[in-house]
Design a protein around this motif. Structure first.
Motif, PDB file in Angstrom:
ATOM      1  N   UNK A  58      78.135 -40.821 -64.990  1.00  0.00           N
ATOM      2  CA  UNK A  58      79.343 -41.167 -63.180  1.00  0.00           C
ATOM      3  C   UNK A  58      78.426 -41.019 -62.453  1.00  0.00           C
ATOM      4  N   UNK A  59      78.718 -40.898 -61.756  1.00  0.00           N
ATOM      5  CA  UNK A  59      78.055 -41.396 -60.500  1.00  0.00           C
ATOM      6  C   UNK A  59      78.566 -41.281 -59.351  1.00  0.00           C
ATOM      7  N   UNK A  60      77.587 -39.960 -57.780  1.00  0.00           N
ATOM      8  CA  UNK A  60      79.089 -39.858 -56.797  1.00  0.00           C
ATOM      9  C   UNK A  60      77.888 -39.704 -55.841  1.00  0.00           C
ATOM     10  N   UNK A  61      76.865 -39.431 -55.384  1.00  0.00           N
ATOM     11  CA  UNK A  61      76.527 -39.929 -54.564  1.00  0.00           C
ATOM     12  C   UNK A  61      74.677 -39.524 -54.464  1.00  0.00           C
ATOM     13  N   UNK A  62      74.002 -40.851 -53.770  1.00  0.00           N
ATOM     14  CA  UNK A  62      72.600 -40.742 -54.396  1.00  0.00           C
ATOM     15  C   UNK A  62      71.787 -40.021 -54.314  1.00  0.00           C
ATOM     16  N   UNK A  63      70.995 -39.638 -54.942  1.00  0.00           N
ATOM     17  CA  UNK A  63      69.461 -39.077 -54.759  1.00  0.00           C
ATOM     18  C   UNK A  63      68.384 -40.166 -54.546  1.00  0.00           C
ATOM     19  N   UNK A  64      67.356 -39.391 -54.030  1.00  0.00           N
ATOM     20  CA  UNK A  64      66.252 -40.312 -54.094  1.00  0.00           C
ATOM     21  C   UNK A  64      65.018 -39.034 -53.483  1.00  0.00           C
ATOM     22  N   UNK A  65      63.919 -39.797 -53.760  1.00  0.00           N
ATOM     23  CA  UNK A  65      62.213 -39.485 -53.380  1.00  0.00           C
ATOM     24  C   UNK A  65      62.247 -39.266 -52.043  1.00  0.00           C
ATOM     25  N   UNK A 117      69.036 -30.394 -53.713  1.00  0.00           N
ATOM     26  CA  UNK A 117      68.681 -29.211 -52.881  1.00  0.00           C
ATOM     27  C   UNK A 117      69.289 -28.582 -51.907  1.00  0.00           C
ATOM     28  N   UNK A 118      70.703 -28.077 -52.245  1.00  0.00           N
ATOM     29  CA  UNK A 118      71.087 -27.385 -51.016  1.00  0.00           C
ATOM     30  C   UNK A 118      72.438 -28.069 -51.066  1.00  0.00           C
ATOM     31  N   UNK A 119      73.051 -28.414 -52.587  1.00  0.00           N
ATOM     32  CA  UNK A 119      74.033 -29.034 -52.377  1.00  0.00           C
ATOM     33  C   UNK A 119      75.299 -28.230 -53.970  1.00  0.00           C
ATOM     34  N   UNK A 120      75.778 -28.305 -53.273  1.00  0.00           N
ATOM     35  CA  UNK A 120      76.633 -28.119 -54.769  1.00  0.00           C
ATOM     36  C   UNK A 120      77.659 -28.830 -55.924  1.00  0.00           C
ATOM     37  N   UNK A 121      77.956 -29.539 -55.014  1.00  0.00           N
ATOM     38  CA  UNK A 121      79.034 -30.893 -55.827  1.00  0.00           C
ATOM     39  C   UNK A 121      77.582 -31.884 -56.289  1.00  0.00           C
ATOM     40  N   UNK A 122      77.430 -31.835 -57.723  1.00  0.00           N
ATOM     41  CA  UNK A 122      76.890 -32.665 -59.053  1.00  0.00           C
ATOM     42  C   UNK A 122      76.950 -34.607 -58.100  1.00  0.00           C
ATOM     43  N   UNK A 123      75.461 -34.825 -57.793  1.00  0.00           N
ATOM     44  CA  UNK A 123      75.619 -36.166 -57.706  1.00  0.00           C
ATOM     45  C   UNK A 123      76.104 -37.056 -58.856  1.00  0.00           C
ATOM     46  N   UNK A 124      75.494 -37.139 -59.809  1.00  0.00           N
ATOM     47  CA  UNK A 124      75.953 -37.575 -61.447  1.00  0.00           C
ATOM     48  C   UNK A 124      75.721 -36.379 -62.315  1.00  0.00           C
ATOM     49  N   UNK A 125      76.604 -36.656 -62.981  1.00  0.00           N
ATOM     50  CA  UNK A 125      77.672 -35.558 -64.159  1.00  0.00           C
ATOM     51  C   UNK A 125      77.266 -36.658 -65.096  1.00  0.00           C
TER      52      UNK A 125
END
Length: 145
Positions: A71-78, A105-113
């Motif tokens: 499940x995806x919650x927020x984007x990550x990017x290079x 980095x610096x975030x406590x909530x998962x961006x995906x799990x």
């Protein structure tokens, strides 16, 4: 279908540092969904190898993926630096359900799990085989207290 809620870092006993690569981004400017599965696989295998619980070339048993999901919650990017949290959701006699979460980095909530299930089989016969003691010990350490 109920949408899952992002997990937090504290729910995972092991964290594998995972820098993103330029090639991880897709044309939409974020890490492509399929790349998260590579992050999951890398975190699990790095953990097991570091604990002497995985011999990819000569081990008597090998793990075959029989189920996976994410499940995806927020984007990550290079050029984000990520951390992949790892825990064991269920441990059987020849199988394990790995549960993983990706954190920026610096975030406590998962961006995906997500999760995947390995069934361990005899390398030669491909029939289910009991988890070797070193593997079971490494996996036990990832189960909730």
């Amino acid at each position: 279908m109920t949408r899952p809620v992002p997990h937090t870092r504290a729910g995972y006993p092991y964290h594998h540092p995972t820098p993103t690569r330029w090639a991880d981004n897709d044309v939409y400017g974020h890490v492509n969904n399929v790349t998260y599965y590579a992050y999951f696989d890398t975190a699990v295998n790095a953990y097991l190898a570091a604990r002497g619980a995985l011999d990819i070339h000569a081990g008597a048993v090998i793990g075959l993926v029989v189920e996976s999901g994410c499940a995806y919650f927020a984007p990550a990017a290079f050029p984000d630096t990520l951390s992949v949290g790892l825990r064991v959701g269920r441990l059987g006699s020849s199988s394990v359900r790995y549960e993983l979460a990706v954190f920026r980095e610096g975030r406590d909530a998962a961006c995906a799990q997500g999760h995947f299930v390995h069934v361990y089989v005899d390398r030669d016969t491909r029939r289910p085989a009991p988890l070797p003691p070193a593997l079971r010990a490494a996996l036990d350490a990832l189960q909730p207290g």
